[in-house]
Design an enzyme around this catalytic site. Structure first.
Site, PDB file in Angstrom:
ATOM      1  N   ARG A  23      -8.668  11.474  12.588  1.00 30.52           N
ATOM      2  CA  ARG A  23      -7.222  11.299  12.758  1.00 30.52           C
ATOM      3  C   ARG A  23      -6.489  12.634  12.693  1.00 30.52           C
ATOM      4  O   ARG A  23      -6.855  13.523  11.934  1.00 30.52           O
ATOM      5  CB  ARG A  23      -6.684  10.319  11.704  1.00 30.52           C
ATOM      6  CG  ARG A  23      -7.294   8.935  11.898  1.00 30.52           C
ATOM      7  CD  ARG A  23      -6.857   7.945  10.856  1.00 30.52           C
ATOM      8  NE  ARG A  23      -5.442   7.621  10.987  1.00 30.52           N
ATOM      9  CZ  ARG A  23      -4.814   6.788  10.159  1.00 30.52           C
ATOM     10  NH1 ARG A  23      -5.460   6.233   9.164  1.00 30.52           N
ATOM     11  NH2 ARG A  23      -3.538   6.523  10.336  1.00 30.52           N
TER      12      ARG A  23
ATOM     13  N   ARG B 229       2.672   5.990  -3.316  1.00 36.04           N
ATOM     14  CA  ARG B 229       3.802   6.814  -3.762  1.00 36.04           C
ATOM     15  C   ARG B 229       4.021   6.687  -5.266  1.00 36.04           C
ATOM     16  O   ARG B 229       4.387   7.666  -5.925  1.00 36.04           O
ATOM     17  CB  ARG B 229       5.066   6.423  -2.974  1.00 36.04           C
ATOM     18  CG  ARG B 229       5.019   6.911  -1.514  1.00 36.04           C
ATOM     19  CD  ARG B 229       6.043   6.177  -0.653  1.00 36.04           C
ATOM     20  NE  ARG B 229       6.158   6.714   0.705  1.00 36.04           N
ATOM     21  CZ  ARG B 229       5.335   6.399   1.706  1.00 36.04           C
ATOM     22  NH1 ARG B 229       4.323   5.572   1.500  1.00 36.04           N
ATOM     23  NH2 ARG B 229       5.522   6.920   2.907  1.00 36.04           N
TER      24      ARG B 229
ATOM     25  N   LYS C 106      -4.043   5.413  14.887  1.00 38.25           N
ATOM     26  CA  LYS C 106      -4.195   4.756  13.585  1.00 38.25           C
ATOM     27  C   LYS C 106      -5.672   4.823  13.175  1.00 38.25           C
ATOM     28  O   LYS C 106      -6.417   5.652  13.662  1.00 38.25           O
ATOM     29  CB  LYS C 106      -3.674   3.313  13.654  1.00 38.25           C
ATOM     30  CG  LYS C 106      -2.205   3.196  14.060  1.00 38.25           C
ATOM     31  CD  LYS C 106      -1.251   3.898  13.114  1.00 38.25           C
ATOM     32  CE  LYS C 106      -0.976   3.108  11.861  1.00 38.25           C
ATOM     33  NZ  LYS C 106       0.069   3.744  11.013  1.00 38.25           N
TER      34      LYS C 106
ATOM     35  N   GLY D 273      -4.885   7.528   5.884  1.00 39.48           N
ATOM     36  CA  GLY D 273      -4.048   8.543   6.510  1.00 39.48           C
ATOM     37  C   GLY D 273      -2.790   8.810   5.696  1.00 39.48           C
ATOM     38  O   GLY D 273      -2.333   9.956   5.587  1.00 39.48           O
TER      39      GLY D 273
ATOM     40  N   LYS E 212       0.832  -1.211   0.000  1.00 37.92           N
ATOM     41  CA  LYS E 212       0.000   0.000   0.000  1.00 37.92           C
ATOM     42  C   LYS E 212       0.864   1.258   0.000  1.00 37.92           C
ATOM     43  O   LYS E 212       0.612   2.202  -0.745  1.00 37.92           O
ATOM     44  CB  LYS E 212      -0.942  -0.021   1.208  1.00 37.92           C
ATOM     45  CG  LYS E 212      -1.993   1.067   1.142  1.00 37.92           C
ATOM     46  CD  LYS E 212      -3.243   0.775   1.947  1.00 37.92           C
ATOM     47  CE  LYS E 212      -2.997   0.607   3.418  1.00 37.92           C
ATOM     48  NZ  LYS E 212      -4.216   0.977   4.191  1.00 37.92           N
TER      49      LYS E 212
ATOM     50  N   ARG F 226      -7.355  -3.789   9.785  1.00 34.34           N
ATOM     51  CA  ARG F 226      -6.385  -4.710  10.398  1.00 34.34           C
ATOM     52  C   ARG F 226      -6.949  -5.385  11.649  1.00 34.34           C
ATOM     53  O   ARG F 226      -6.628  -6.534  11.946  1.00 34.34           O
ATOM     54  CB  ARG F 226      -5.079  -3.978  10.705  1.00 34.34           C
ATOM     55  CG  ARG F 226      -4.438  -3.453   9.423  1.00 34.34           C
ATOM     56  CD  ARG F 226      -2.999  -3.066   9.600  1.00 34.34           C
ATOM     57  NE  ARG F 226      -2.582  -2.188   8.518  1.00 34.34           N
ATOM     58  CZ  ARG F 226      -2.244  -2.589   7.298  1.00 34.34           C
ATOM     59  NH1 ARG F 226      -2.274  -3.861   6.978  1.00 34.34           N
ATOM     60  NH2 ARG F 226      -1.867  -1.713   6.377  1.00 34.34           N
TER      61      ARG F 226
ATOM     62  N   ASP G 206       1.972  -1.569  11.821  1.00 33.87           N
ATOM     63  CA  ASP G 206       0.665  -2.076  11.384  1.00 33.87           C
ATOM     64  C   ASP G 206       0.440  -3.540  11.739  1.00 33.87           C
ATOM     65  O   ASP G 206      -0.666  -4.049  11.560  1.00 33.87           O
ATOM     66  CB  ASP G 206       0.520  -1.904   9.874  1.00 33.87           C
ATOM     67  CG  ASP G 206       0.343  -0.448   9.476  1.00 33.87           C
ATOM     68  OD1 ASP G 206      -0.277   0.300  10.249  1.00 33.87           O
ATOM     69  OD2 ASP G 206       0.823  -0.065   8.398  1.00 33.87           O
TER      70      ASP G 206
ATOM     71  N   GLN H 162       5.092   9.037   7.520  1.00 34.78           N
ATOM     72  CA  GLN H 162       4.141   9.900   6.815  1.00 34.78           C
ATOM     73  C   GLN H 162       4.532  11.363   6.924  1.00 34.78           C
ATOM     74  O   GLN H 162       4.496  12.102   5.932  1.00 34.78           O
ATOM     75  CB  GLN H 162       2.732   9.679   7.364  1.00 34.78           C
ATOM     76  CG  GLN H 162       2.173   8.302   7.063  1.00 34.78           C
ATOM     77  CD  GLN H 162       0.804   8.078   7.682  1.00 34.78           C
ATOM     78  OE1 GLN H 162       0.238   8.975   8.300  1.00 34.78           O
ATOM     79  NE2 GLN H 162       0.273   6.885   7.520  1.00 34.78           N
TER      80      GLN H 162
END
Length: 448
Positions: free
Chosen positions: A129, A33, A353, A101, A28, A401, A326, A176
């Site tokens: 978030r 990117r 998260k 996010g 992901k 998740r 994660d 991030q």
């Protein structure tokens, strides 16, 4: 993006072992990117293996709205014709970042360096978030941000006409925030300098180099210093997206927990800043090995072989958190099946998260008869190998998740484990249920 109808599922112990070879969706982080850098490059970037979950499709739509030509050629195969650094145009409508996010924060970095006005929103989870962690440093470029209370989405940004390069020391390790600062620095004259206290995933640095930017990294007493020379000409370059190690974690842990299992997960990204879970599971005694190691698109990849193992509890040091942030929910499932106690240290980042993932993981365990405690930022799990009760219904809090971790748990419990909503699994792992049932040769995961 509208909230999909809730999809309750339940998982129970399969009739036999999990066996087979499988691929998991594309990484992901790299997928987001690849689309963004393709949009900033001169020429046409061909992408293969792109994750086609909802999060990444939101990024594709955003790049299209900012003026890039983004075209899907076939499953996982995409083409992006870019506009060059500084060439993005003002979007005609609000940019909806869905549940991501990563996409929202990286996009704020991109927009900070372009003289355009844009408004970002997301789903109910993303709107909770914190974005202040990126809008604060990005304001130093000359960009202006208007946010809801607490620095949350929806927010508006007006990018800088002549963006200034940043010199920023990250208060906490965050790939991030680092990436947002570097993306803003692309449009600024001069050198952007970002210092991170601990190494975080470096996909942005790898991809900047892949597209022709000049990036240097130095380890100093202050931390890891990343220097980016501003206003490069990024040139289109093909990107092969490896399988996502965070997605591979679920079939790997399932194979470790179901007696007699042997599963091979092919073409997985093995960037050393992403393999904390593999290191941790091996310390717990897991029979894991890597075959067919190679390099693709500037990233190391390989096939991971996982076989059923009786695991033992360990202490996981806080310094490992950035390389497996994660994977803690599914690690907690492995810990529940391990002999002894596992202490996972330094999990503060889990509180911000998709959900408060630390509280949600604890609740998942408690609902299924697993003894656990939270002490400060540590999660402590007491394993009961071969005797995990199960029988609970897990609140997923719209977190993919948490949903997948609970379903993996159900494969190793005495009573089935249910989740209130599995609809959000598609944000990162489309086809998860079908794939897991395929390894089991049946349907241990089905409607609740």
């Amino acid at each position: 993006m509208s909230h999909p109808d809730p999809r309750p599922l339940k998982a129970q112990a399969p009739a036999g072992p999990l066996t087979g070879r499988l691929g998991v969706p594309g990484d992901k982080s790299i997928s987001h990117r690849a689309l963004m850098f393709g949009a900033l490059a001169v020429g046409t970037t061909e992408i293969s293996g792109l994750l086609e979950g909802e999060d990444v499709l939101c990024t594709a739509a955003a790049m299209r709205a900012l003026g890039a030509e983004v075209e899907r050629l076939g499953p996982g195969s995409w083409r992006v014709s870019g506009r060059g650094v500084g060439g993005l145009v003002e979007p005609p409508d609000v940019l909806d970042m869905g549940n991501s996010g990563t996409a929202a924060r990286l996009l704020l970095g991109l927009l900070a360096g372009h003289p355009v006005f844009a408004v970002l929103t997301g789903d109910a989870s993303l709107r909770k978030r914190p974005m202040k962690r990126v809008t604060d440093p990005l304001s130093a470029t000359g960009a202006t941000f208007w946010t809801r209370e607490g620095g949350r989405l929806p927010l508006a940004v007006r990018g800088a006409v002549d963006p200034l390069p940043l010199d920023y020391v990250l208060p906490v390790a965050s790939a991030q925030v680092k990436s947002a600062c570097l993306l803003a620095g692309l449009c600024a004259a001069g050198t952007t300098r970002v210092v991170e206290p601990e190494r975080t995933r470096d996909h942005t640095e790898n991809m900047l180099r892949h597209f022709g930017a000049t990036v240097s990294v130095q380890d100093t007493a202050e931390g890891r210093v990343i220097l980016l020379e501003g206003q490069p000409e990024l040139v289109a370059a093909p990107v092969v997206v490896p399988g996502d190690p965070s997605s591979a974690a679920f079939p790997i842990v399932a194979a470790l927990l179901v007696p007699g299992s042997r599963v091979v997960v092919e073409n997985i990204g093995l960037n050393p800043l992403r393999t904390g879970l593999i290191t941790t599971l091996r310390e717990m005694g897991a029979a894991l090995r890597v075959e067919n190691e190679r390099v693709a698109g500037g990233e190391p990849v390989g096939d991971i072989v996982a076989e059923y193992t009786e695991l033992v509890g360990i202490t996981v040091p806080p310094g490992r958190a950035p390389s497996m942030i994660d994977e803690y929910p599914v690690l907690a499932i492995a810990a529940a099946a391990a002999r002894g106690t596992t202490r996972m240290q330094g999990l503060a980042e889990l509180r911000v998260k998709e959900s408060d993932r630390l509280a949600a993981t604890f609740a998942l365990l408690a609902a299924n008869g697993i003894k656990a405690e939270i002490e400060g930022d540590d999660l402590i799990v007491h394993g009961t190998p071969g005797a995990i009760p199960g029988g609970g219904t897990v609140e997923t809090h719209m977190d993919h998740r948490i949903a997948m971790a609970a379903l993996v748990l159900g494969l190793a419990t005495r009573a089935p484990v249910a989740v209130d909503d599995a609809a959000f699994i598609d944000t990162s792992f489309p086809g998860f249920t079908t794939l897991m049932n395929g390894l089991a040769g049946g349907t241990p995961i089905g409607p609740a």
